[in-house]
Design a protein around this motif. Structure first.
Motif, PDB file in Angstrom:
ATOM      1  N   LEU A   1       0.887  -1.145   0.056  1.00 51.15           N
ATOM      2  CA  LEU A   1       0.123  -0.080   0.008  1.00 51.15           C
ATOM      3  C   LEU A   1       0.956   1.181   0.109  1.00 51.15           C
ATOM      4  O   LEU A   1       0.694   2.135   0.675  1.00 51.15           O
ATOM      5  CB  LEU A   1      -1.166   0.120   1.213  1.00 51.15           C
ATOM      6  CG  LEU A   1      -2.079  -1.147   1.160  1.00 51.15           C
ATOM      7  CD1 LEU A   1      -2.901  -1.103   2.368  1.00 51.15           C
ATOM      8  CD2 LEU A   1      -2.858  -1.170  -0.067  1.00 51.15           C
ATOM      9  N   VAL A   2       1.913   1.167  -0.759  1.00 52.05           N
ATOM     10  CA  VAL A   2       2.789   2.344  -0.961  1.00 52.05           C
ATOM     11  C   VAL A   2       2.789   2.811  -2.550  1.00 52.05           C
ATOM     12  O   VAL A   2       2.406   2.087  -3.239  1.00 52.05           O
ATOM     13  CB  VAL A   2       4.274   2.400  -0.406  1.00 52.05           C
ATOM     14  CG1 VAL A   2       3.839   2.155   1.156  1.00 52.05           C
ATOM     15  CG2 VAL A   2       4.637   0.933  -1.132  1.00 52.05           C
ATOM     16  N   LEU A   3       3.417   4.114  -2.592  1.00 55.19           N
ATOM     17  CA  LEU A   3       3.176   4.727  -4.064  1.00 55.19           C
ATOM     18  C   LEU A   3       4.593   5.506  -4.181  1.00 55.19           C
ATOM     19  O   LEU A   3       4.843   6.023  -3.112  1.00 55.19           O
ATOM     20  CB  LEU A   3       2.225   5.418  -4.445  1.00 55.19           C
ATOM     21  CG  LEU A   3       2.212   6.279  -5.646  1.00 55.19           C
ATOM     22  CD1 LEU A   3       0.750   6.223  -6.051  1.00 55.19           C
ATOM     23  CD2 LEU A   3       2.816   7.587  -5.460  1.00 55.19           C
ATOM     24  N   PHE A   4       5.335   5.462  -5.233  1.00 56.49           N
ATOM     25  CA  PHE A   4       6.589   6.116  -5.680  1.00 56.49           C
ATOM     26  C   PHE A   4       6.527   6.862  -6.872  1.00 56.49           C
ATOM     27  O   PHE A   4       5.946   6.293  -7.949  1.00 56.49           O
ATOM     28  CB  PHE A   4       7.895   5.288  -5.462  1.00 56.49           C
ATOM     29  CG  PHE A   4       8.076   4.575  -4.342  1.00 56.49           C
ATOM     30  CD1 PHE A   4       9.149   4.831  -3.402  1.00 56.49           C
ATOM     31  CD2 PHE A   4       7.448   3.046  -4.090  1.00 56.49           C
ATOM     32  CE1 PHE A   4       9.180   4.270  -2.273  1.00 56.49           C
ATOM     33  CE2 PHE A   4       7.633   2.563  -3.135  1.00 56.49           C
ATOM     34  CZ  PHE A   4       8.664   2.636  -2.074  1.00 56.49           C
ATOM     35  N   GLU A   5       7.005   8.066  -6.952  1.00 53.35           N
ATOM     36  CA  GLU A   5       7.188   8.774  -8.184  1.00 53.35           C
ATOM     37  C   GLU A   5       8.848   9.045  -8.376  1.00 53.35           C
ATOM     38  O   GLU A   5       9.330   9.358  -7.322  1.00 53.35           O
ATOM     39  CB  GLU A   5       6.552  10.352  -7.931  1.00 53.35           C
ATOM     40  CG  GLU A   5       5.210  10.220  -8.608  1.00 53.35           C
ATOM     41  CD  GLU A   5       5.195   9.890 -10.064  1.00 53.35           C
ATOM     42  OE1 GLU A   5       5.743  10.145 -10.964  1.00 53.35           O
ATOM     43  OE2 GLU A   5       4.470   8.635 -10.401  1.00 53.35           O
ATOM     44  N   VAL A   6       9.254   8.893  -9.486  1.00 55.24           N
ATOM     45  CA  VAL A   6      10.690   8.680  -9.604  1.00 55.24           C
ATOM     46  C   VAL A   6      10.912   9.842 -10.568  1.00 55.24           C
ATOM     47  O   VAL A   6      10.490  10.218 -11.616  1.00 55.24           O
ATOM     48  CB  VAL A   6      11.138   7.496 -10.617  1.00 55.24           C
ATOM     49  CG1 VAL A   6      12.377   7.524 -10.844  1.00 55.24           C
ATOM     50  CG2 VAL A   6      10.888   6.256  -9.970  1.00 55.24           C
ATOM     51  N   LYS A   7      11.849  10.722 -10.151  1.00 54.93           N
ATOM     52  CA  LYS A   7      12.454  12.191 -10.647  1.00 54.93           C
ATOM     53  C   LYS A   7      13.881  12.104 -10.582  1.00 54.93           C
ATOM     54  O   LYS A   7      14.569  11.698  -9.881  1.00 54.93           O
ATOM     55  CB  LYS A   7      11.598  13.008  -9.866  1.00 54.93           C
ATOM     56  CG  LYS A   7      10.370  13.281 -10.162  1.00 54.93           C
ATOM     57  CD  LYS A   7       9.578  13.351 -11.494  1.00 54.93           C
ATOM     58  CE  LYS A   7       8.133  13.077 -11.398  1.00 54.93           C
ATOM     59  NZ  LYS A   7       7.484  13.343 -12.723  1.00 54.93           N
ATOM     60  N   PRO A   8      14.333  12.988 -11.414  1.00 57.37           N
ATOM     61  CA  PRO A   8      15.869  13.428 -11.423  1.00 57.37           C
ATOM     62  C   PRO A   8      16.118  14.046 -10.157  1.00 57.37           C
ATOM     63  O   PRO A   8      15.233  14.659  -9.279  1.00 57.37           O
ATOM     64  CB  PRO A   8      16.045  14.439 -12.490  1.00 57.37           C
ATOM     65  CG  PRO A   8      14.925  14.131 -13.313  1.00 57.37           C
ATOM     66  CD  PRO A   8      13.698  13.797 -12.453  1.00 57.37           C
TER      67      PRO A   8
ATOM     68  N   GLY B   1       5.770   5.802  -0.276  1.00 58.95           N
ATOM     69  CA  GLY B   1       6.865   4.837   0.183  1.00 58.95           C
ATOM     70  C   GLY B   1       7.924   5.521   0.575  1.00 58.95           C
ATOM     71  O   GLY B   1       8.530   6.464   0.346  1.00 58.95           O
ATOM     72  N   THR B   2       8.693   4.601   1.666  1.00 55.09           N
ATOM     73  CA  THR B   2       9.889   5.232   1.985  1.00 55.09           C
ATOM     74  C   THR B   2      10.960   4.128   1.857  1.00 55.09           C
ATOM     75  O   THR B   2      10.731   2.758   1.647  1.00 55.09           O
ATOM     76  CB  THR B   2       9.709   5.435   3.538  1.00 55.09           C
ATOM     77  OG1 THR B   2       9.156   4.461   4.347  1.00 55.09           O
ATOM     78  CG2 THR B   2       8.846   6.761   3.708  1.00 55.09           C
ATOM     79  N   GLY B   3      12.379   4.252   2.295  1.00 53.67           N
ATOM     80  CA  GLY B   3      13.493   3.307   2.361  1.00 53.67           C
ATOM     81  C   GLY B   3      13.690   2.744   1.139  1.00 53.67           C
ATOM     82  O   GLY B   3      14.578   1.689   1.303  1.00 53.67           O
TER      83      GLY B   3
END
Length: 247
Positions: A111-118, A151-153
Motif C-alpha cells: 500500500l505504497v506509491l513512488f514517483e521517480v524524478k531526477p 513509500g520510504t526506504g
C-alpha cells in the motif's frame, strides 16, 4: 472575376508563406536530436529524456526484484486498472480526469506509491506534487482499510563496466521523503588494471555527453539483459553490477 482570382491567389500564397515560416520557427524551438545509436535519426528527444526513461525502467525493475512476492504496478498501468486489478476498491469512484494517470511505482500489497524524478530540487518538488495528486485520487476510490501512502526506504545503486579498467557508469537512487524517489547518473574515469570497486571509489563526475551518445542505447540493453537474464547485447564486453552486487 479576374480581380477576385488574383486576390485569392495572393491570399493562398501568403498563407503558404506563413505556414512555412511557422514550421521553420517551430523547428528551431525544438530540442536537438540526441543521435543515440540505433535510434531514429529524426528523433528530437534530448539525451536527458532518454536516460530518464532508462532510469524509470531500471528502478521499477529493481523494486519488483526486491518485492518479488508483492503485486507491483509500474508506469504503464493506469490508476483505474491499479484499483481494479489490485483489488483496492471501486475504480468507478475515480473521476474521468484522473483514472488514466499512471504512477511510476505502486505496490498494492505494501500500500505504497513512488514517483521517480531526477535528483534536483525541481525534480523533488515535481515528484512531491505528483505523488500527492495520485495518492489523493487513489484514496478516494479504495476501501477504508486499503489507503495508500508514499513509500520510504527505497534506495540503491548499480554500475556498468563497458570494458576491463574502462569508464564506469553509475545509476543511483534514493527516497528522501515519502513517495519521492530521486535518481542520478554519474561517471568514473578509466583506470587500467583497477577493479570496478576501486574505480567506483573514485571521484564521481557528470556523465559526459559523448559517452551517452556512444553508449546510451547499449547501456539500456545491457541493464535490461542483466535483469531479465537474456543474452548480452552485441558489442557489450563488460559487466553490469546490480544493487545486490554493490552491497
Amino acid at each position: 472575376m479576374k480581380s477576385s482570382g488574383t486576390r485569392t491567389r495572393s491570399t493562398l500564397e501568403l498563407a503558404g508563406f506563413l505556414l512555412v515560416l511557422v514550421a521553420a520557427l517551430g523547428a528551431q524551438a525544438e530540442p536537438p536530436s540526441s543521435k543515440l545509436p540505433g535510434r531514429n535519426p529524426d528523433s528530437k528527444e534530448p539525451w536527458g529524456a532518454f536516460l530518464g526513461k532508462v532510469a524509470h525502467e531500471v528502478i521499477g525493475m529493481e523494486y519488483r526484484v526486491q518485492r518479488s512476492s508483492n503485486r507491483v504496478f509500474l508506469n504503464t498501468i493506469s490508476l483505474s486498472k491499479i484499483v481494479e486489478e489490485g483489488k483496492l476498491g471501486d475504480p468507478e469512484r475515480l473521476s474521468s480526469l484522473v483514472r488514466l494517470l499512471r504512477p511510476d511505482i505502486t505496490d498494492t500489497d505494501a500500500l505504497v506509491l513512488f514517483e521517480v524524478k531526477p535528483d534536483n530540487e525541481e525534480g523533488r518538488m515535481e515528484g512531491r506534487e505528483q505523488a500527492g495528486r495520485y495518492l489523493a485520487a487513489l484514496n478516494k476510490a479504495v476501501e477504508p482499510d486499503k489507503k495508500l501512502a508514499g513509500g520510504t526506504g527505497f534506495e540503491g545503486s548499480l554500475f556498468l563496466e563497458f570494458e576491463n579498467g574502462g569508464a564506469l557508469w553509475q545509476l543511483s537512487w534514493r527516497t528522501p521523503e515519502p513517495g519521492v524517489t530521486l535518481y542520478r547518473w554519474s561517471y568514473r574515469r578509466k583506470k587500467p588494471h583497477a577493479s570496478w570497486k576501486e574505480r567506483a571509489a573514485q571521484k564521481e563526475e557528470e556523465l559526459p555527453r559523448e559517452e551517452i551518445e556512444q553508449r546510451g542505447e547499449l547501456a539500456e540493453q545491457a541493464i535490461r539483459g542483466a535483469y531479465e537474464g537474456g543474452e548480452r547485447p552485441k558489442g557489450f564486453q563488460g559487466q553490469v553490477y546490480l544493487p545486490v552486487d554493490c552491497r
